[in-house]
Scaffold this motif. Sequence first.
Motif, PDB file in Angstrom:
ATOM      1  N   GLY A   1     -70.971  42.097  68.379  1.00  0.00           N
ATOM      2  CA  GLY A   1     -72.025  42.604  68.811  1.00  0.00           C
ATOM      3  C   GLY A   1     -72.327  44.098  68.502  1.00  0.00           C
TER       4      GLY A   1
ATOM      5  N   LEU B   1     -79.832  44.456  79.953  1.00  0.00           N
ATOM      6  CA  LEU B   1     -78.345  44.463  79.732  1.00  0.00           C
ATOM      7  C   LEU B   1     -77.790  43.278  80.494  1.00  0.00           C
ATOM      8  CD1 LEU B   1     -77.186  47.861  78.979  1.00  0.00           C
ATOM      9  CD2 LEU B   1     -77.492  46.044  77.326  1.00  0.00           C
TER      10      LEU B   1
ATOM     11  N   THR C   1     -74.665  45.474  71.134  1.00  0.00           N
ATOM     12  CA  THR C   1     -75.327  45.799  71.976  1.00  0.00           C
ATOM     13  C   THR C   1     -75.035  47.011  72.782  1.00  0.00           C
ATOM     14  OG1 THR C   1     -76.002  43.471  72.505  1.00  0.00           O
ATOM     15  CG2 THR C   1     -76.363  44.971  74.401  1.00  0.00           C
ATOM     16  N   THR C   2     -73.909  47.188  73.028  1.00  0.00           N
ATOM     17  CA  THR C   2     -73.235  48.404  73.768  1.00  0.00           C
ATOM     18  C   THR C   2     -73.441  49.679  72.797  1.00  0.00           C
ATOM     19  OG1 THR C   2     -71.363  47.416  74.784  1.00  0.00           O
ATOM     20  CG2 THR C   2     -71.243  49.337  74.879  1.00  0.00           C
TER      21      THR C   2
ATOM     22  N   ARG D   1     -77.891  38.981  80.418  1.00  0.00           N
ATOM     23  CA  ARG D   1     -77.680  38.453  79.067  1.00  0.00           C
ATOM     24  C   ARG D   1     -77.511  36.900  79.431  1.00  0.00           C
ATOM     25  NH1 ARG D   1     -71.520  39.419  76.827  1.00  0.00           N
ATOM     26  NH2 ARG D   1     -71.529  37.686  75.176  1.00  0.00           N
TER      27      ARG D   1
END
Length: 433
Positions: free
Chosen positions: A97, A132, A99-100, A135
């Motif tokens: 992913g 966040l 996202t971070t 999720r």
Amino acid sequence: MLNPVSALSPVPFSLQGALAVLVTALGCGLLIGIERERRKGIGPGRALAGLRSFSITCVTGAVAALTPFPGLVVTGAVMVVALSVVAHLRNRSDDPGTTTEIALFLTYLIGVLCVWSLPLAAALAVGLTALLAGREPLHRFAHHWLRQGEVRDGIILAALVLMALPLVPNRPFWGPVLNPYVIVQLLALLLAVQSLAHLCRRLLRAREAVAFSALASGFVSSTATIATLGLAAREGRSSPRLMAGGGLMSCVSTQAQLLLVALAVQPAWLSVLWLPALMGGLMAAGWGWWLVRGAPPEPSDGVVSSPGVKGLPGAGDDRMFSLWGAAAVAALLAGIQVVVHAFDLWLGQAGLLVGTLLASIADLHAALAAVFASSGPVLSDGSVWPVMLALSVHAGSKSLTAGLVGGWAYLRWLAPGLWLHTALAVGLLYGLR
């Protein structure tokens, strides 16, 4: 005029102001970092950044923006992006992913933003943290709760509002009517009302969903709400009695909005209108709730949520609205406005009374706003006659729309409550004239 470039340029900060910026940036970074720390894991395979990394990144952005060197902000952004890219390429997990990495870059920008607007930066930090942290619920919503038809209809509605509406011309083609922007806006409203009712039926018991969604949408357009509910009754998607109860609940919003228009245009009318509007609204609410509670059970009664997963049962159709039905209703209401304008051209300046009666067919509140504005702060004995007649004609317009769109079964449940609460309001106005 303020120069946009200078508006975005940082201003010199005092020591106290700089400390406030740094403390806010640290708080934003800690807030986001705590959420990421709980998900980064431990050991060699842990994620890119956690509590300390996010906090330092946000403070770094604030420090870079506080310095008198504009290039330092860009240099810091490049470094954060480079670190994120390297960390992502070295990630060997099954589901890496991004996202971070994206969140870390946005955290740096939030730190920079602290120099210009502390409330906006704090709001962005809270919103990012909530996104966040949500999720699992968001994934469940997208993969398990939403159905294919709802996704398709949502895309159509979003395209209509975000793409079509800004592009259509906002000017009438015949006098004040046949404005493409207004027609498309009305179509979007009808589709939004149908979507709201559909989603409420999936979240709540069917009866409560219809009542509350109709009450809310009635503040936008009670006539459009009555037409939309009538369309559902004609197509057999809900019982005529239940839809008629929702239609009467939208009339409660009409009475409340009558007071709001008077308050905005001419507050002197409140002393005359508050009792008729209150009693008429209470009667519409009571009659509408009686219809809603006594309606036959809907397929979705008792269903809290209705998953759209293969192998799991779902309640009702997965389409949120009828596009062609809503287009027909929008065309009907636009046609009413054309007829009103045609009569206005034919009669000329026949007086406030005739104009109010014609205008109230399509838009009650716009017609009454003209009456309130023209009456002045001192009300005469005969000043309530246009209001009384406008309420009566508008009730007739709603009845005609309900009959044409929803059919006789829908109209016979709606008409008694519609006319009785209108008659009560008109009668009280007559007594107070």
